[in-house]
Design a protein around this motif. Structure first.
Motif, mmCIF file in Angstrom:
data_model
loop_
_atom_site.group_PDB
_atom_site.id
_atom_site.type_symbol
_atom_site.label_atom_id
_atom_site.label_comp_id
_atom_site.label_asym_id
_atom_site.label_seq_id
_atom_site.Cartn_x
_atom_site.Cartn_y
_atom_site.Cartn_z
ATOM 1 N N GLY A 89 0.800 -1.209 0.000
ATOM 2 C CA GLY A 89 0.000 0.000 0.000
ATOM 3 C C GLY A 89 0.831 1.257 0.000
ATOM 4 N N ARG A 90 0.137 2.352 0.235
ATOM 5 C CA ARG A 90 0.767 3.677 0.280
ATOM 6 C C ARG A 90 1.199 3.966 1.708
ATOM 7 N NH1 ARG A 90 -3.188 7.647 -0.841
ATOM 8 N NH2 ARG A 90 -1.525 9.098 -1.263
ATOM 9 N N TYR A 91 2.429 4.447 1.858
ATOM 10 C CA TYR A 91 2.978 4.785 3.163
ATOM 11 C C TYR A 91 3.574 6.189 3.111
ATOM 12 C CZ TYR A 91 2.616 -0.092 4.565
ATOM 13 O OH TYR A 91 2.141 -1.337 4.899
ATOM 14 N N ALA A 92 3.303 6.966 4.140
ATOM 15 C CA ALA A 92 3.985 8.250 4.306
ATOM 16 C C ALA A 92 5.309 7.924 4.978
ATOM 17 C CB ALA A 92 3.155 9.180 5.178
ATOM 18 N N ARG A 108 6.174 13.094 15.103
ATOM 19 C CA ARG A 108 5.248 14.215 15.202
ATOM 20 C C ARG A 108 5.261 15.028 13.907
ATOM 21 N NH1 ARG A 108 4.803 19.122 15.214
ATOM 22 N NH2 ARG A 108 7.012 19.570 15.211
ATOM 23 N N VAL A 109 6.458 15.282 13.374
ATOM 24 C CA VAL A 109 6.594 16.039 12.125
ATOM 25 C C VAL A 109 5.895 15.305 10.980
ATOM 26 C CG1 VAL A 109 8.284 16.748 10.360
ATOM 27 C CG2 VAL A 109 8.683 17.287 12.784
ATOM 28 N N LEU A 110 6.100 14.004 10.877
ATOM 29 C CA LEU A 110 5.482 13.231 9.801
ATOM 30 C C LEU A 110 3.960 13.236 9.913
ATOM 31 C CD1 LEU A 110 5.719 11.423 7.321
ATOM 32 C CD2 LEU A 110 5.917 9.480 8.874
ATOM 33 N N LEU A 111 3.449 13.011 11.111
ATOM 34 C CA LEU A 111 1.995 12.988 11.285
ATOM 35 C C LEU A 111 1.383 14.358 11.011
ATOM 36 C CD1 LEU A 111 1.705 10.677 14.410
ATOM 37 C CD2 LEU A 111 1.297 10.076 12.008
ATOM 38 N N ALA A 112 2.044 15.423 11.440
ATOM 39 C CA ALA A 112 1.549 16.777 11.169
ATOM 40 C C ALA A 112 1.558 17.057 9.666
ATOM 41 C CB ALA A 112 2.388 17.812 11.918
ATOM 42 N N LEU A 119 -4.119 13.681 4.372
ATOM 43 C CA LEU A 119 -4.051 12.225 4.324
ATOM 44 C C LEU A 119 -4.960 11.610 5.386
ATOM 45 C CD1 LEU A 119 -0.190 11.735 3.979
ATOM 46 C CD2 LEU A 119 -1.907 11.799 2.163
ATOM 47 N N LYS A 120 -5.482 10.449 5.084
ATOM 48 C CA LYS A 120 -6.280 9.665 6.031
ATOM 49 C C LYS A 120 -5.429 8.474 6.438
ATOM 50 C CE LYS A 120 -10.222 11.886 5.378
ATOM 51 N NZ LYS A 120 -10.314 13.122 6.069
ATOM 52 N N TRP A 121 -5.024 8.431 7.699
ATOM 53 C CA TRP A 121 -4.180 7.339 8.191
ATOM 54 C C TRP A 121 -4.976 6.047 8.286
ATOM 55 C CZ3 TRP A 121 0.272 9.106 7.328
ATOM 56 C CH2 TRP A 121 0.660 10.392 7.703
ATOM 57 N N PRO A 159 24.313 6.727 15.229
ATOM 58 C CA PRO A 159 22.913 7.154 15.179
ATOM 59 C C PRO A 159 22.101 6.250 14.271
ATOM 60 C CG PRO A 159 24.266 8.624 13.882
ATOM 61 C CD PRO A 159 25.202 7.666 14.573
ATOM 62 N N PRO A 160 20.847 5.981 14.641
ATOM 63 C CA PRO A 160 20.013 5.173 13.753
ATOM 64 C C PRO A 160 19.592 5.975 12.535
ATOM 65 C CG PRO A 160 18.723 6.013 15.582
ATOM 66 C CD PRO A 160 20.143 6.430 15.833
ATOM 67 N N VAL A 161 19.418 5.286 11.443
ATOM 68 C CA VAL A 161 18.791 5.883 10.270
ATOM 69 C C VAL A 161 17.422 5.225 10.223
ATOM 70 C CG1 VAL A 161 18.865 6.190 7.783
ATOM 71 C CG2 VAL A 161 20.988 6.177 9.115
ATOM 72 N N LEU A 162 16.417 5.991 10.508
ATOM 73 C CA LEU A 162 15.077 5.467 10.716
ATOM 74 C C LEU A 162 14.123 6.036 9.703
ATOM 75 C CD1 LEU A 162 12.875 4.315 12.879
ATOM 76 C CD2 LEU A 162 12.659 6.728 13.353
ATOM 77 N N THR A 163 13.254 5.193 9.207
ATOM 78 C CA THR A 163 12.172 5.662 8.352
ATOM 79 C C THR A 163 10.857 5.346 9.053
ATOM 80 O OG1 THR A 163 13.496 5.223 6.393
ATOM 81 C CG2 THR A 163 11.141 5.529 6.059
ATOM 82 N N THR A 164 10.079 6.364 9.356
ATOM 83 C CA THR A 164 8.769 6.173 9.966
ATOM 84 C C THR A 164 7.748 6.087 8.842
ATOM 85 O OG1 THR A 164 9.438 7.385 11.922
ATOM 86 C CG2 THR A 164 7.085 7.171 11.554
ATOM 87 N N ARG A 165 6.895 5.060 8.876
ATOM 88 C CA ARG A 165 5.966 4.833 7.778
ATOM 89 C C ARG A 165 4.580 4.470 8.254
ATOM 90 N NH1 ARG A 165 10.095 1.081 4.350
ATOM 91 N NH2 ARG A 165 11.173 2.771 3.333
ATOM 92 N N PRO A 166 3.717 5.428 8.537
ATOM 93 C CA PRO A 166 2.323 5.078 8.767
ATOM 94 C C PRO A 166 1.623 4.821 7.422
ATOM 95 C CG PRO A 166 2.822 7.245 9.666
ATOM 96 C CD PRO A 166 3.997 6.817 8.844
ATOM 97 N N ALA A 167 0.793 3.813 7.373
ATOM 98 C CA ALA A 167 0.052 3.521 6.148
ATOM 99 C C ALA A 167 -1.007 4.587 5.913
ATOM 100 C CB ALA A 167 -0.597 2.145 6.261
ATOM 101 N N VAL A 168 -1.290 4.831 4.642
ATOM 102 C CA VAL A 168 -2.261 5.839 4.232
ATOM 103 C C VAL A 168 -3.430 5.120 3.557
ATOM 104 C CG1 VAL A 168 -2.622 7.869 2.792
ATOM 105 C CG2 VAL A 168 -0.404 7.497 3.872
ATOM 106 N N ARG A 169 -4.646 5.482 3.936
ATOM 107 C CA ARG A 169 -5.842 4.891 3.322
ATOM 108 C C ARG A 169 -6.179 5.573 2.025
ATOM 109 N NH1 ARG A 169 -10.015 5.155 8.169
ATOM 110 N NH2 ARG A 169 -8.899 3.849 9.609
ATOM 111 N N GLY A 170 -6.855 4.845 1.155
ATOM 112 C CA GLY A 170 -7.397 5.438 -0.071
ATOM 113 C C GLY A 170 -6.360 5.652 -1.137
ATOM 114 N N THR A 171 -6.730 6.445 -2.135
ATOM 115 C CA THR A 171 -5.813 6.681 -3.263
ATOM 116 C C THR A 171 -5.268 8.084 -3.265
ATOM 117 O OG1 THR A 171 -7.693 7.289 -4.650
ATOM 118 C CG2 THR A 171 -6.913 4.994 -4.734
#
Length: 171
Positions: A89-92, A108-112, A119-121, A159-171
């Motif tokens: 799916g689509r991920y931010a 927090r930055v990503l969700l904002a 976007l609809k999480w 330092p970690p290199v991290l990717t935060t990825r909440p899934a995004v609903r819809g198209t």
């Protein structure tokens, strides 16, 4: 800068725990154990290890979290390990480079940003918790070098290199 990416289904092996913000290492620190177990059985690791947040208690600091390692194909599991699939799916996504202390702010930055973009999480609320379809922290560093600085006072912290990825609903 945040962006939207399309990801395919990704099989993985993981562990799950109901924990608090203060006890995250109970689950998170098992990533190396899972990777070692997989390699010891000849399973091919197919990507960076991750933490998957299933739910957050909205009235306290409880959460349900997984630690997982992507695999190239089916793996027969045992004990408290389980096999599952991260959904396509689509991920931010947003990459954080720095100390673990910066992860809350990066999320927090990503969700904002997502809210600003309309976007609809892939998240529902119920039973006093947020339940996420697939909210990840992906650790794009070599797992043996991902130790917490307080555990290795004799070496400079990596330092970690991290990717935060909440899934995004819809198209």
């Amino acid at each position: 800068m945040p962006e939207i990416v399309e990801l395919p289904d990704r099989p993985y092996v993981g562990v799950r725990g109901a924990i608090t913000m203060n006890t995250i290492p109970v689950v998170a620190d098992r990533i190396g154990e899972i990777a070692g177990w997989l390699l010891g059985r000849g399973a091919a690791i197919a990507g960076a290890p991750f933490l998957r947040y299933e739910s957050f208690d909205t009235e306290g600091d409880g959460l349900v979290m997984q630690a997982g390692v992507p695999v190239a194909g089916p793996v027969e599991v045992e004990g408290d390990y389980f096999a599952a699939v991260l959904p396509a799916g689509r991920y931010a996504t947003l990459t954080h480079r720095g100390h673990f202390d910066g992860l809350v702010e990066a999320t927090r930055v990503l969700l904002a940003w997502g809210e600003e973009q309309g976007l609809k999480w892939d998240m529902t609320e119920g039973d006093g918790a947020e339940h996420w379809g697939c909210r990840l922290e992906v650790y794009n560093t070599d797992p043996p070098r991902r130790e917490r600085p307080r555990q290795l006072p004799h070496r400079p912290p990596v330092p970690p290199v991290l990717t935060t990825r909440p899934a995004v609903r819809g198209t």
